[in-house]
Design an enzyme around this catalytic site. Sequence first.
Site, PDB file in Angstrom:
ATOM      1  N   ILE A  49      -4.400   9.584   1.520  1.00  0.00           N
ATOM      2  CA  ILE A  49      -4.647   9.834   0.272  1.00  0.00           C
ATOM      3  C   ILE A  49      -5.331   8.479  -0.584  1.00  0.00           C
ATOM      4  O   ILE A  49      -5.698   8.932  -1.745  1.00  0.00           O
ATOM      5  CB  ILE A  49      -3.229  10.265  -0.658  1.00  0.00           C
ATOM      6  CG1 ILE A  49      -2.297   9.251  -0.351  1.00  0.00           C
ATOM      7  CG2 ILE A  49      -2.804  11.666  -0.159  1.00  0.00           C
ATOM      8  CD1 ILE A  49      -0.872   9.592  -1.183  1.00  0.00           C
TER       9      ILE A  49
ATOM     10  N   SER B  79      -9.113  -2.012   0.934  1.00  0.00           N
ATOM     11  CA  SER B  79      -9.325  -3.355   1.623  1.00  0.00           C
ATOM     12  C   SER B  79      -7.902  -3.908   2.180  1.00  0.00           C
ATOM     13  O   SER B  79      -7.734  -4.371   3.216  1.00  0.00           O
ATOM     14  CB  SER B  79      -9.855  -4.637   1.032  1.00  0.00           C
ATOM     15  OG  SER B  79      -8.691  -4.742  -0.187  1.00  0.00           O
ATOM     16  N   TYR B  80      -7.014  -3.101   1.403  1.00  0.00           N
ATOM     17  CA  TYR B  80      -5.505  -3.266   1.960  1.00  0.00           C
ATOM     18  C   TYR B  80      -5.052  -2.708   3.259  1.00  0.00           C
ATOM     19  O   TYR B  80      -4.100  -2.932   3.947  1.00  0.00           O
ATOM     20  CB  TYR B  80      -4.588  -3.138   0.789  1.00  0.00           C
ATOM     21  CG  TYR B  80      -4.746  -1.538   0.215  1.00  0.00           C
ATOM     22  CD1 TYR B  80      -4.025  -0.510   1.135  1.00  0.00           C
ATOM     23  CD2 TYR B  80      -5.605  -1.217  -0.519  1.00  0.00           C
ATOM     24  CE1 TYR B  80      -4.234   0.808   0.561  1.00  0.00           C
ATOM     25  CE2 TYR B  80      -5.883   0.108  -1.064  1.00  0.00           C
ATOM     26  CZ  TYR B  80      -5.421   0.988  -0.274  1.00  0.00           C
ATOM     27  OH  TYR B  80      -5.410   2.500  -0.574  1.00  0.00           O
ATOM     28  N   GLY B  81      -5.751  -1.374   3.784  1.00  0.00           N
ATOM     29  CA  GLY B  81      -5.418  -0.659   4.580  1.00  0.00           C
ATOM     30  C   GLY B  81      -5.529   0.974   4.120  1.00  0.00           C
ATOM     31  O   GLY B  81      -6.688   1.189   3.415  1.00  0.00           O
TER      32      GLY B  81
ATOM     33  N   VAL C 229      -3.235   4.579   2.783  1.00  0.00           N
ATOM     34  CA  VAL C 229      -2.292   5.175   2.126  1.00  0.00           C
ATOM     35  C   VAL C 229      -1.981   6.554   2.329  1.00  0.00           C
ATOM     36  O   VAL C 229      -3.090   7.222   2.256  1.00  0.00           O
ATOM     37  CB  VAL C 229      -2.145   5.031   0.520  1.00  0.00           C
ATOM     38  CG1 VAL C 229      -0.837   5.926  -0.160  1.00  0.00           C
ATOM     39  CG2 VAL C 229      -1.895   3.815  -0.057  1.00  0.00           C
TER      40      VAL C 229
ATOM     41  N   ASP D 145      -5.879  -7.607  -9.637  1.00  0.00           N
ATOM     42  CA  ASP D 145      -6.886  -6.515  -9.492  1.00  0.00           C
ATOM     43  C   ASP D 145      -6.857  -5.164 -10.345  1.00  0.00           C
ATOM     44  O   ASP D 145      -6.588  -4.389  -9.633  1.00  0.00           O
ATOM     45  CB  ASP D 145      -6.880  -6.351  -7.787  1.00  0.00           C
ATOM     46  CG  ASP D 145      -7.976  -5.673  -7.242  1.00  0.00           C
ATOM     47  OD1 ASP D 145      -7.647  -5.171  -6.006  1.00  0.00           O
ATOM     48  OD2 ASP D 145      -8.888  -5.479  -7.871  1.00  0.00           O
TER      49      ASP D 145
HETATM   50  C1  LIG Z   1      -5.056  12.998  -5.220  1.00  0.00           C
HETATM   51  O1  LIG Z   1      -3.646  12.726  -5.134  1.00  0.00           O
HETATM   52  C2  LIG Z   1      -3.396  11.402  -4.893  1.00  0.00           C
HETATM   53  C3  LIG Z   1      -1.998  10.918  -4.964  1.00  0.00           C
HETATM   54  C4  LIG Z   1      -1.639   9.646  -5.001  1.00  0.00           C
HETATM   55  C5  LIG Z   1      -2.601   8.600  -4.391  1.00  0.00           C
HETATM   56  C6  LIG Z   1      -2.072   7.308  -4.047  1.00  0.00           C
HETATM   57  O2  LIG Z   1      -0.844   6.982  -4.367  1.00  0.00           O
HETATM   58  C7  LIG Z   1      -2.903   6.136  -3.803  1.00  0.00           C
HETATM   59  C8  LIG Z   1      -2.709   4.930  -3.598  1.00  0.00           C
HETATM   60  N1  LIG Z   1      -1.387   4.534  -3.784  1.00  0.00           N
HETATM   61  C9  LIG Z   1      -0.893   3.254  -3.678  1.00  0.00           C
HETATM   62  C10 LIG Z   1      -1.792   1.992  -3.576  1.00  0.00           C
HETATM   63  C11 LIG Z   1      -1.143   0.707  -3.444  1.00  0.00           C
HETATM   64  O3  LIG Z   1      -1.962  -0.315  -3.271  1.00  0.00           O
HETATM   65  C12 LIG Z   1      -3.247   0.144  -3.050  1.00  0.00           C
HETATM   66  C13 LIG Z   1       0.233   0.552  -3.791  1.00  0.00           C
HETATM   67  C14 LIG Z   1       0.758  -0.851  -3.866  1.00  0.00           C
HETATM   68  O4  LIG Z   1       0.596  -1.592  -3.193  1.00  0.00           O
HETATM   69  O5  LIG Z   1       1.294  -1.253  -4.903  1.00  0.00           O
HETATM   70  C15 LIG Z   1       0.991   1.663  -3.980  1.00  0.00           C
HETATM   71  C16 LIG Z   1       0.421   3.110  -4.215  1.00  0.00           C
HETATM   72 CL1  LIG Z   1       1.498   4.409  -4.424  1.00  0.00          CL
HETATM   73  C17 LIG Z   1      -3.857   9.054  -4.253  1.00  0.00           C
HETATM   74  C18 LIG Z   1      -4.373  10.374  -4.481  1.00  0.00           C
END
Ligand SMILES: COc1ccc(C(=O)/C=C\Nc2cc(OC)c(C(=O)O)cc2Cl)cc1
Length: 296
Positions: A21, A25-27, A29, A159
Amino acid sequence: VSVEQVGDNIQLNQYKLMHPIGQGSYGIVKLAYNEEDDEYYAMKILSKKKLLQKAGIFGRMAPSRKPSGKTAPENPLTRVYREVAILKKLDHPNVVKLVEVLDDPTEDTLYLVFELLKKGEVLEVPTSTPLPEDKAWKYFRDVVLGLEYLHYQKIIHRDIKPSNLLVSDDDRIKIADFGVCNEFNREDDAILTSTSGTPAFVAPEALANPKGSYSGKMADIWQLGVTLYALVYGQIPFNDGNILKLYDKIQHDELQFPPKPEASPLLKDMLSKMLQKDPQKRITLPEVKVHDWVTQ
Ligand SMILES: COc1ccc(C(=O)/C=C\Nc2cc(OC)c(C(=O)O)cc2Cl)cc1
């Protein structure tokens, strides 16, 4: 951490990993289903090897000073573990919540389990359909409170950008991705020397003299300004495909407002004060909180 393949999904302890989802650059999710509580989560998957490599290139650590005055760069993994420990303690309605860390010391992969914000990123930029001003106002107020909390906890985000602002199902914004690129300090502000984060969002003072140092809090305000500009105009204020031209524009180009969509004079004033190139003249977070556009 027990990892097993169940059908075409990976099972991690009580979590069933689903489709990706988020990507950066972090990887990556992935959506994760927790069989124990019948809830969905956002599982951020980090490679330790990749973190170590990344640290080699530009993740300049706060060097741990040795009595000999020699500075040994800190092991990047210690840094990640320290930050994860702190993230677990963070608790604010406008900061994404880290629920659990799955870490098998013998494995290369580190799993961070976050609460799921079902509506995802606040806005994909660039877009021809930016947020209406009243929506941007509502979300901006949430980001300001979240950032105020992070600064209070001595965390510089570094960021801030639309893709790191996630929307919950009750339409509140939470700040994400402060886990691996910020500085901790004991003084009242982080004096930074390196740039990290997303080039188009980097503050001019961070680009001016690379050997110089700058205030982390004021650099976060700049990024808040670029982010609010992007939410209402659907595009970032300074852009160029060539990174050197981009950096030149950030440092020297005058801020311009597109004629469409029409933004209110108060909003333009708010943006001008956050996108003030001189950090000494830039509006501070306490001043943003009482600006007429925010309090109207
Ligand atoms: C369409 O529906 C969607 C519902 C949720 C998402 C979503 O959550 C995406 C990234 N999430 C995250 C990224 C993070 O870093 C890069 C961190 C962190 O390291 O703090 C925490 C989260 Cl949660 C995307 C689409």
